[in-house]
Each structure stands twice: as structure tokens, then as C-alpha cells.
Write an enzyme that holds these catalytic residues in place. Structure first.
Site, PDB file in Angstrom:
ATOM      1  N   HIS A 176       0.816  -1.230   0.000  1.00 39.95           N
ATOM      2  CA  HIS A 176       0.000   0.000   0.000  1.00 39.95           C
ATOM      3  C   HIS A 176       0.839   1.265   0.000  1.00 39.95           C
ATOM      4  CE1 HIS A 176      -3.766  -2.138   0.469  1.00 39.95           C
ATOM      5  NE2 HIS A 176      -3.239  -2.860   1.435  1.00 39.95           N
ATOM      6  N   ARG A 190     -10.403  -4.850   9.970  1.00 35.08           N
ATOM      7  CA  ARG A 190      -9.635  -4.813   8.722  1.00 35.08           C
ATOM      8  C   ARG A 190      -8.145  -4.658   8.997  1.00 35.08           C
ATOM      9  NH1 ARG A 190      -7.413  -6.164   5.470  1.00 35.08           N
ATOM     10  NH2 ARG A 190      -7.441  -5.892   3.220  1.00 35.08           N
ATOM     11  N   CYS A 209      -5.076  -7.221   8.064  1.00 39.61           N
ATOM     12  CA  CYS A 209      -3.862  -6.866   7.327  1.00 39.61           C
ATOM     13  C   CYS A 209      -2.641  -7.495   8.004  1.00 39.61           C
ATOM     14  CB  CYS A 209      -3.690  -5.355   7.266  1.00 39.61           C
ATOM     15  SG  CYS A 209      -4.273  -4.635   5.733  1.00 39.61           S
TER      16      CYS A 209
END
Lengths: 103, 276
Positions: B189, B233, B237
């Protein structure tokens, strides 16, 4: 007691667009839990929609429908302010009925 | 005579390469557009709304050993009981707890401090599992609070030096490489145009990427029909990076959420979302 449904009914011309969100586990009876035991079937079997006291839809629902399902209907000849009543009954005999007005 | 022919062939190869890259770009955009269509269709009747209803009930009712409601005791930063716009202005610094907290962590803090619940009990099962019919109460509460920031702009108070400090820590964590794969958040990311299989990966260091990262959380995941929060979430990750998962409501997760949400400041939050 089952959780409430969320009903929205909007008028487009003389057609009422009804959307309903149903809170239900819809267990199909084939899944196993973490301990390996089968999760008993628990699903909605019948559903009815009434507008202004008149039944307009009678439906049968099975195990292929997802958890917390969304249903959409289009019904002709509805007027603003008509009361929409939606009922369901599941295989355990539990029922729930909720209503909304056509807007 | 020979030279131009080779040159021509080279040109052909180069243009082929470019054409291929362009197709990939178009496919990216197409996939994004298809997902956007799907969300637009589903947002109209998102099952997340059912959990907003449940959360509202839980917010208003007197509960816990102290028998008080969150509505009459919990301050989400805008005054006791005020939920409108609270979600998009968190994480923020709370003087009573002397900590920067995101929405989920703050609600947990209120449940413990104001209602008298035990943290260990909440942390035992903080997220909905694939086999659970309903999410834990905390998830419904977060969904309810998030729903009351629908169509408002993200405005994390980054001017507050305490929040800025946590933002810096969050940024640091996204750069931290470790674990068996020597991964960091930024491996996936941290730059533009990356993807895993068909999923485009947002670059959370940029405003546009951060918006993609925060939008739609808490979200109803179609696969399995489960309601999940942004905290979940973050934990996922870490799992995907083969890191040890953070403890529930940890400083690490708040720091990451501060970094990501503040980077999205100014964007309009669309409310609890729907995921694949």
C-alpha cells in the site's frame, strides 16, 4: 423475537418500488460449526406483501437465499400513503411483521 | 538495408508492449467501475442498516453493571451522547482517557468506564466470525455511530499535537518491515498502481488512496454475510502479513487508523459500506 425488517416503498408513477431488508440467519442446515456439529436449518419459508390490506405477493423462500436478504418488488396500482405490510414465517414457526407507508 | 528493418521490428515490439500496458490500465479502470456499479446498486439496501438499527437500540438502552446508557454517559468528542458527525472526527484526543482513540476504541472505553463492562469480556470475541449469526454488540454500536456521519467530511483534528504525534507513529508503522515475509504495510500500500490478483491496492500514503482505504468501513461483507469494523480490517492486514495480530483496541491499530483517516481528511464519508 426476531429483529425488525427495514422497508422502503417509493412511488414511481403508479408503480410502487418496495425494498425490504430482512434480518434473518437463513441457515441452510448443511454447514458445520467450529466443533464439527451441523448447524440446524433455520430459514424463512413464506413471505407475504400486502398493500392497503390487499395481499399482492405471496412467495416461498428457500435455503438458497443469503443471510440478511434483500427483496425488491414492483407493484402496480399503489397510491401514496398506502400501508405496506410484509410478513414472513420461518421453518421454526417464528414470524415477523413490519409495515411502512408508500411515499 | 538491414538496419531500418530491425529498427522497424523494434518499434513494433515497443508499441506492442505499450499497448499491453494500456490494456492493463483499462482493465483496472473497468474492474473499479464494475465494483462501483455493484456498490451503488447495493448501497440502496445495505444490510449494514440492520446493524445501525441494532446499534441504536444498544446505544440508548441502560446496560451493564452500572445500568447506564451510552447515550447519557459516552462522549465521542462532541459532547455527551452526541453522535452526529462524531465518526468522521475520530481518531481524536480524549483528555479523560489521556489517549488518542478511534471510534471503536472510544466506545469500548465508554462501555468499560461508564457502563462497567469488563474489557476482557469484550475483547474475548470482538469481531464476527464466519459462523456467527450476529456480530458482537460493539460492531453494531460502531455501525450505528458511523451511520450518523453519513455524507459528512472526514475531519480528523490533525492540528492537535497529540493527534499529530499518533499520526507520525502510524506513518512509521506502515514502513515497519518484519515477519517471515519481511513485509510492511507499504510493500502493498505504499505506491500507486499495485494489485493482488484482481484487487487494486490503494496507496494509503496519498489522499486518494487513503480515501479508498477508509471508505466503506464499517462494512457488510457479502461473503459469509458478516458485519465488520475498520479495526477488524487492520487486524486482518497483520494476519495477511503473517504478523502476530494486535491485541484488541491496541495503540497500534489506533495509530494506523489515525494515519489513514487523517490522510483522507476532506473527503465525504458515505457511511457504512458493502464489501464483496
Amino acid at each position: 423475537m426476531a429483529d425488525p425488517m427495514k422497508i422502503r416503498a417509493s412511488l414511481k408513477g403508479d408503480v410502487a418500488d418496495i425494498r425490504v431488508l430482512v434480518s434473518h440467519p437463513m441457515e441452510n442446515g448443511q454447514r458445520k460449526d467450529n466443533a464439527g456439529n451441523t448447524v440446524p436449518a433455520h430459514y424463512i419459508q413464506t413471505m407475504t406483501v400486502e398493500i392497503g390490506g390487499k395481499p399482492v405477493i405471496q412467495g416461498q423462500v428457500g435455503t438458497a437465499v443469503s443471510r440478511n436478504p434483500v427483496f425488491g418488488f414492483k407493484v402496480k396500482g399503489a397510491k401514496a400513503g398506502d400501508k405496506v405490510v410484509i410478513k414472513w414465517r420461518d421453518n421454526k414457526g417464528e414470524t415477523r411483521s413490519d409495515e411502512a407507508a408508500v411515499a | 538495408m538491414r538496419k531500418p528493418r530491425i529498427l522497424g521490428a523494434l518499434c513494433a515490439i515497443t508499441s506492442l508492449g505499450i499497448a499491453h500496458a494500456q490494456t492493463a490500465e483499462v482493465d483496472h479502470a473497468k474492474a473499479d467501475a464494475e465494483f462501483a456499479k455493484f456498490r451503488a446498486e447495493m448501497e440502496d439496501s445495505n444490510p449494514a442498516e440492520l446493524f445501525e438499527l441494532k446499534g441504536e437500540e444498544l446505544w440508548k438502552v441502560k446496560r451493564g453493571p452500572k445500568s447506564v446508557s451510552l447515550a447519557e454517559s459516552c462522549d465521542l468528542g462532541l459532547g455527551v451522547g452526541k453522535v452526529e458527525g462524531a465518526y468522521v472526527q475520530m481518531p481524536r484526543y480524549f483528555a479523560d482517557a489521556n489517549a488518542v482513540m478511534d471510534a471503536e476504541r472510544r466506545i469500548v472505553w465508554c462501555m468499560v468506564e461508564k457502563q462497567g463492562f469488563k474489557f476482557a469480556d469484550i475483547a474475548k470475541k470482538p469481531f464476527q466470525g464466519a459462523n456467527d449469526t450476529n456480530p458482537p454488540e460493539i460492531t453494531s454500536l460502531v455501525t450505528f455511530v458511523a451511520g450518523h456521519s453519513r455524507n459528512m467530511k472526514f475531519a480528523v483534528p490533525l492540528k492537535d499535537p497529540k493527534v499529530k504525534e499518533i499520526w507520525e507513529i502510524g506513518k512509521e508503522i506502515t514502513n515497519y518491515r518484519a515477519g517471515p515475509y519481511d513485509f510492511s504495510c507499504n510493500t502493498c500500500h505504499g505506491s500507486d498502481g499495485k494489485r493482488i490478483r484482481m484487487q487494486n491496492l490503494p496507496n494509503i500514503g496519498t489522499h486518494e488512496g487513503a480515501v479508498k482505504g477508509v471508505m466503506g468501513w464499517p462494512g457488510y461483507r457479502m461473503t459469509g454475510g458478516v458485519m465488520l469494523t475498520h479495526q477488524w480490517r487492520m487486524n486482518d492486514c497483520f494476519r495477511q502479513q503473517r504478523f502476530p495480530e494486535p491485541k484488541y483496541a491496541s495503540d497500534t491499530v489506533t495509530a494506523l487508523l489515525t494515519y489513514m483517516t487523517a490522510n483522507a481528511n476532506g473527503a465525504v464519508y458515505k457511511g457504512p459500506g458493502i464489501k464483496r
